[in-house]
Design a protein around this motif. Structure first.
Motif, PDB file in Angstrom:
ATOM      1  N   PHE A 177       0.807  -1.109  -0.308  1.00 51.71           N
ATOM      2  CA  PHE A 177       0.159   0.394   0.313  1.00 51.71           C
ATOM      3  C   PHE A 177       1.077   0.929   0.275  1.00 51.71           C
ATOM      4  O   PHE A 177       2.245   0.983   0.548  1.00 51.71           O
ATOM      5  N   CYS A 178      -0.053   2.597  -0.390  1.00 47.54           N
ATOM      6  CA  CYS A 178       0.716   3.919   0.019  1.00 47.54           C
ATOM      7  C   CYS A 178       1.606   4.275   1.227  1.00 47.54           C
ATOM      8  O   CYS A 178       0.563   4.478   2.043  1.00 47.54           O
ATOM      9  N   GLU A 179       2.874   3.644   2.021  1.00 48.94           N
ATOM     10  CA  GLU A 179       2.618   3.572   2.766  1.00 48.94           C
ATOM     11  C   GLU A 179       3.952   4.420   3.072  1.00 48.94           C
ATOM     12  O   GLU A 179       4.793   4.572   1.485  1.00 48.94           O
ATOM     13  N   ILE A 180       4.465   5.477   3.846  1.00 47.46           N
ATOM     14  CA  ILE A 180       4.820   6.917   3.947  1.00 47.46           C
ATOM     15  C   ILE A 180       6.737   6.399   3.405  1.00 47.46           C
ATOM     16  O   ILE A 180       6.662   7.051   2.030  1.00 47.46           O
ATOM     17  N   GLN A 181       7.852   5.563   3.944  1.00 49.00           N
ATOM     18  CA  GLN A 181       8.797   5.413   3.238  1.00 49.00           C
ATOM     19  C   GLN A 181       8.452   5.246   1.562  1.00 49.00           C
ATOM     20  O   GLN A 181       9.760   5.498   1.170  1.00 49.00           O
ATOM     21  N   PRO A 182       8.548   4.505   1.571  1.00 44.47           N
ATOM     22  CA  PRO A 182       8.638   3.964   0.382  1.00 44.47           C
ATOM     23  C   PRO A 182       7.963   4.543  -0.982  1.00 44.47           C
ATOM     24  O   PRO A 182       8.312   4.296  -2.291  1.00 44.47           O
ATOM     25  N   VAL A 183       7.366   5.511  -0.469  1.00 46.40           N
ATOM     26  CA  VAL A 183       6.514   6.517  -1.095  1.00 46.40           C
ATOM     27  C   VAL A 183       7.660   7.883  -1.211  1.00 46.40           C
ATOM     28  O   VAL A 183       7.785   7.943  -2.643  1.00 46.40           O
ATOM     29  N   LEU A 184       8.715   8.391  -0.370  1.00 44.27           N
ATOM     30  CA  LEU A 184       9.308   9.320  -0.216  1.00 44.27           C
ATOM     31  C   LEU A 184      10.569   8.247  -1.243  1.00 44.27           C
ATOM     32  O   LEU A 184      11.690   9.569  -1.309  1.00 44.27           O
ATOM     33  N   MET A 185      10.680   7.167  -0.897  1.00 48.10           N
ATOM     34  CA  MET A 185      11.723   6.456  -1.717  1.00 48.10           C
ATOM     35  C   MET A 185      12.021   7.173  -3.731  1.00 48.10           C
ATOM     36  O   MET A 185      12.524   7.289  -4.150  1.00 48.10           O
ATOM     37  N   LEU A 186      10.554   7.577  -4.160  1.00 48.29           N
ATOM     38  CA  LEU A 186      10.053   8.093  -5.295  1.00 48.29           C
ATOM     39  C   LEU A 186      10.552   9.293  -5.677  1.00 48.29           C
ATOM     40  O   LEU A 186      10.651   9.597  -6.478  1.00 48.29           O
ATOM     41  N   VAL A 187      10.697  10.198  -4.669  1.00 46.68           N
ATOM     42  CA  VAL A 187      10.941  10.759  -4.829  1.00 46.68           C
ATOM     43  C   VAL A 187      12.199  11.998  -5.213  1.00 46.68           C
ATOM     44  O   VAL A 187      13.176  11.157  -4.560  1.00 46.68           O
ATOM     45  N   CYS A 188      12.118  12.649  -6.067  1.00 50.00           N
ATOM     46  CA  CYS A 188      13.837  13.122  -6.658  1.00 50.00           C
ATOM     47  C   CYS A 188      13.880  14.542  -6.053  1.00 50.00           C
ATOM     48  O   CYS A 188      15.427  14.573  -6.544  1.00 50.00           O
ATOM     49  N   ALA A 189      13.500  15.274  -5.702  1.00 51.20           N
ATOM     50  CA  ALA A 189      14.365  16.358  -4.822  1.00 51.20           C
ATOM     51  C   ALA A 189      15.498  15.418  -3.615  1.00 51.20           C
ATOM     52  O   ALA A 189      15.024  14.373  -2.959  1.00 51.20           O
ATOM     53  N   ASP A 190      15.927  16.396  -3.051  1.00 52.68           N
ATOM     54  CA  ASP A 190      16.362  16.033  -1.612  1.00 52.68           C
ATOM     55  C   ASP A 190      15.068  15.874  -0.381  1.00 52.68           C
ATOM     56  O   ASP A 190      15.000  16.750  -0.089  1.00 52.68           O
TER      57      ASP A 190
END
Length: 312
Positions: A177-190
């Motif tokens: 599911f859309c858990e915080i950490q896995p989604v955050l790992m897809l962010v391309c910014a710092d």
């Protein structure tokens, strides 16, 4: 997908697709867990509502907890079941944000509600003569409402903060599911400051209620030790055992998941841990509270007699 096309992103939830041979087994297992969780918590709700003996502050909070567990499980499992059945594991940006919001909302609310339940047990054991006066209907309603409001604010803050960031790399979420950490790992910014904010907010919403629970139980244990009879000490502690078990199960995994940096994140290990506190804990709560609680077992027996032996 480029950064300026974030709103058009469609995520792919990896889930359990790495084991296609287990798809049918996973579907049957999760379907059974979901049905038992919903039915178990619904039975607790019905029993408390039907039996006047259980119209006390402790069962008021338990009723809130059972309703919360139904909602909490319904955020993730139905989607997992659909994904397993259809094979389509895609989810829109809005859908992912909504799933994260509701998961955080119910999770943060449960943290606060467990603290309110610990406070209730503290008042019941340490101030038994004034208990009903202190824990009146208004106070119980205020504590429950505060838990839900706090959960909403935490979820809204986290979800808004994360989904305002640009997603321009991979769109595959290695989770179910859309858990915080896995989604955050897809962010391309710092994401250093984002991680820090998440850890601090999680520390506040998880550790603050946990500290209140520890203080409450410190005072409870101190009061129990002053009871002279062994039977009296056992009876006092037995009213807290179910709540302590739920707290240990819920906080044990939640603390490990949220209060640490992304660098220490293990995708497969954390998927199992998330499965435990988001799926297994809600199914255990009605079992823990019904098997360890004489009043609930008595109310269940009365309800069964009314349903199957109405004329007896």
């Amino acid at each position: 997908t480029t950064g300026n096309k974030t709103s058009a992103i469609v995520f792919v939830i990896l889930g359990f697709s790495h084991r296609p041979d287990m798809k049918v087994i996973f579907f049957i297992l999760f379907l059974c867990i979901y049905i038992v969780t919903v039915l178990g918590n619904l039975i607790i709700l019905l029993v408390i509502n039907m039996d006047p003996v259980l119209h006390t502050p402790m069962y008021f909070f338990l009723r809130n907890l059972s309703f919360l567990e139904i909602c909490y499980t319904s955020v993730t499992l139905p989607r997992v079941l659909v994904n397993l059945l259809s094979g389509d594991t895609s989810i829109s940006l809005a859908g992912c944000a909504a799933q994260m919001y509701f998961f955080l909302f119910f999770g943060a609310t449960e943290c606060c509600l467990l603290a309110a339940m610990a406070y209730d047990r503290y008042r019941a054991i340490c101030n038994p003569l004034h208990y009903m006066g202190i824990m009146n209907k208004k106070v119980c309603m205020q504590l429950a409402a505060s838990s839900w409001i706090c959960g909403n604010l935490v979820a809204l803050g986290h979800t808004t903060f994360i989904f305002s960031l640009p997603f321009c790399g991979s769109n595959v979420i290695n989770h179910f599911f859309c858990e915080i950490q896995p989604v955050l790992m897809l962010v391309c910014a710092d994401t250093y400051w984002n991680e820090l904010q998440i850890i601090l907010a999680a520390a506040f919403v998880i550790l603050m209620p946990f500290l209140l629970i520890l203080v409450s139980y410190g005072l409870i244990i101190s009061s129990i030790l002053k009871i002279r009879s062994v039977k009296g000490r056992y009876k006092a502690f037995s009213t807290c055992f179910s709540h302590l078990t739920v707290v240990t199960l819920f906080y044990g995994t939640a603390v490990f998941i949220y209060i640490r940096p992304k660098s220490s994140y293990s995708l497969d290990a954390d998927k199992v841990l998330s499965l435990f506190y988001s799926v297994v804990t809600p199914i255990l709560n009605p079992v823990i509270y019904s098997l360890r609680n004489r009043e609930v077992k008595g109310a269940l027996f009365k309800m069964r007699m009314k349903l199957f032996h109405p004329n007896s």
